[in-house]
Design an enzyme around this catalytic site. Structure first.
Site, PDB file in Angstrom:
ATOM      1  CG  HIS A   1       7.209 -34.187  19.191  1.00  0.00           C
ATOM      2  ND1 HIS A   1       6.946 -35.526  19.306  1.00  0.00           N
ATOM      3  CD2 HIS A   1       7.621 -33.984  17.934  1.00  0.00           C
ATOM      4  CE1 HIS A   1       7.211 -36.119  18.158  1.00  0.00           C
ATOM      5  NE2 HIS A   1       7.613 -35.199  17.299  1.00  0.00           N
TER       6      HIS A   1
ATOM      7  CE  LYS B   1      14.065 -40.609  23.598  1.00  0.00           C
ATOM      8  NZ  LYS B   1      14.362 -39.413  22.818  1.00  0.00           N
TER       9      LYS B   1
ATOM     10  CD  GLU C   1      12.248 -47.623  19.925  1.00  0.00           C
ATOM     11  OE1 GLU C   1      12.830 -47.524  20.999  1.00  0.00           O
ATOM     12  OE2 GLU C   1      11.199 -47.011  19.649  1.00  0.00           O
TER      13      GLU C   1
ATOM     14  NE  ARG D   1       9.668 -32.505  32.699  1.00  0.00           N
ATOM     15  CZ  ARG D   1       9.878 -33.214  31.582  1.00  0.00           C
ATOM     16  NH1 ARG D   1      11.067 -33.759  31.348  1.00  0.00           N
ATOM     17  NH2 ARG D   1       8.901 -33.401  30.704  1.00  0.00           N
TER      18      ARG D   1
END
Ligand code: MV4
Length: 480
Positions: free
Chosen positions: A234, A115, A199, A291
């Site tokens: 998730h 990230k 963040e 992907r």
């Protein structure tokens, strides 16, 4: 490209082979010992057993798969999703052996796999990002300084993270130190990389992602958005395209941002750029998945393209023949992931034998399926049975079609997410389009499904009784 090996199993292996066959390309399946009789094995022109059931002894054995490919004179390897699909070392090894990896270059996979590296790469491209810091922090006082600047709540994230692992919400300064320690230790044990960053926490975001496709000639197209906010732990369960909240202007702005992300890492092939969207419709770049994604069918239905066909063409070095102006959204598509999981029992896997397994069919219904009646569901892999996708002129039409298709999907032997799909499709918040990533937490409880089951059972009992009485020619209806 005359022969493709699909380094995957289940519905996605079948999906990729369908397009290969359509293009006149021969197909090779690989399989583990428990998958000997699986549909993807029978669908392929050739199939090779690569090992025992656990994925680290079969579907994750990159070298073994390359060995098979070389032996069978394969030209290209399609990795599907999961398994080796985002493994930069595998992509590199495939290319080193003179084969084509049907996907991006290993460098792009590597950059987007981190990230922090991803943030670094897109920095110069003027892409909106969540306020925060774009480098790893180990120093608590530094973290406190940043958190005070951006304001609480903040979110600590693992750079190597995925699936929410290593993520910690921090509401106040007193909690920062302990949560940071936890995040670092979780990230270290899960990914072998303890880098974390901070963040601003977007409290009620929607997950909106953009499909992109890039060729080797510098052309990047976007195929609009997918709305993927209906998730639990998730894991996405319902996805749709287009999103019911985007305006044409926002869609354009997000599409442009997504193509810039692709350009920032010299992307080739199919990719997905993930954004968070807050309640005021501000969007922020989150990460890029390198992907073909599970939910690609909704994009294919609304854009009319075959994404696997485009993947293969750009992998062969062809230039994308479409232009962005040629692409239009037509209609609305809705996808439900049908998992062998029990929605009444915390969505735990419900493995067993598919005693009855009948797929719905009809206009506007697409089922990407990897199972058949009589099959056992292996415990070794993801328990997704299929993806049920409906397509209508409007969102309402797609939702109604989904409700009908769920009714026509007959599964006995295991519990599935089908009744959960009905719950979502009937829910007022979903129907109105006014929902976010907290939908499942906010509205779903097993009791609601149980109650519905009881009501349906009562109705069924009444219908049966009525029929019985009619059969007995007694002209008397039940009073209740
Ligand atoms: C966030 C967020 C709120 N604020 N980042 C979850 C997994 C990873 N891909 C990113 N995730 C999030 N990042 C900030 N700054 C909330 C989530 C998040 C989430 C994102 C998309 C879909 C579902 C989610 C569920 C929980 C948290």
């Amino acid at each position: 490209m005359k022969k493709i090996l699909v380094a995957n199993r289940g519905e996605i292996a079948v999906r990729v082979m369908k397009t290969a066959k359509k293009m006149g390309i021969r197909t090779v399946a690989v399989f583990s010992e428990v998958d000997r009789n699986a549909p993807h094995v029978r669908f392929a022109d050739e199939a090779v057993c690569i090992g025992e059931a656990p994925s680290n002894k079969s579907y994750l054995l990159g070298d073994k798969i390359i060995e098979v490919a070389l032996k069978l004179n394969v030209d290209g390897i399609h990795p599907g999703y999961g398994f080796l699909s985002e493994n930069a070392d595998f992509a590199e090894a495939v290319e080193k052996n003179g084969l084509t990896f049907i996907g991006p270059k290993s460098k792009a996979i590597r950059v987007m796999g981190s990230k922090l590296a991803a943030k670094e790469a897109v920095k110069a491209y003027d892409i909106p990002m969540v306020p925060g810091i774009d480098e790893a922090i180990t120093d608590v006082s530094k973290a406190k300084e940043i958190a005070n600047e951006i304001g609480y709540p903040v979110l600590i994230k693992a750079s190597a993270g995925g699936g929410g692992k290593g993520m910690r919400v921090v509401d106040k300064e007193e909690d920062l130190e302990s949560q940071m320690e936890r995040a670092i230790s979780e990230a270290t044990s899960a990914f072998g990389d303890g880098s974390v960053f901070v963040e601003k926490y977007v409290t009620s975001p929607r997950h909106v992602e953009i499909q992109v496709m890039a060729d080797t000639h510098g052309n990047v197209l976007h195929f609009f958005e997918r709305e993927c906010s209906i998730q639990r732990r998730h894991q996405k369960v319902v996805e749709e395209a287009p999103s019911s909240i985007l305006t044409p202007e926002l869609r354009e702005a997000m599409g442009v941002a997504a193509t810039k992300v692709a350009k920032a890492c010299d992307y080739v092939g199919a990719g997905t750029v993930e954004f968070l969207m807050d309640a005021d419709l501000n969007f922020y770049f989150l990460e890029m998945n390198t992907r073909l994604q599970v939910e690609h069918p909704v994009t294919e239905l609304i854009s009319g393209v075959d994404l696997v066909e485009l993947q293969i063409k750009v992998a062969r070095g062809e230039e994308l023949s479409l232009k962005q102006e040629d692409l239009k959204i037509n209609g609305h598509a809705m996808e439900l992931r049908v998992y062998a999981e029990d929605p009444l029992n915390d969505f735990l896997p419900s493995v067993g034998t598919l005693e009855v397994y009948e797929l719905p069919e009809g206009e506007g219904i697409r089922v990407d399926n990897g199972f058949e009646e009589g099959m056992d569901i292996p415990i070794y892999y993801d328990p997704m049975l299929s993806k049920l996708t409906t397509y209508g002129r409007t969102r309402e039409e797609a939702i109604e079609l989904m409700l009908d298709a769920i009714k026509d999907y007959k599964i006995k032997g295991v519990q599935t997410t089908l009744p959960f799909g009905t719950f979502v499709m009937e829910h007022e918040a979903f129907r109105s389009g006014n929902f976010d990533t907290h939908f499942v937490k906010d509205y779903y409880s097993p009791e609601i499904l149980k109650q519905k089951n009881t009501e349906e059972a009562k109705i069924a009992a009444m219908v049966a009784l009525q029929q019985y009485l009619e059969d007995q020619k007694i002209i008397k209806l039940p009073t209740n």
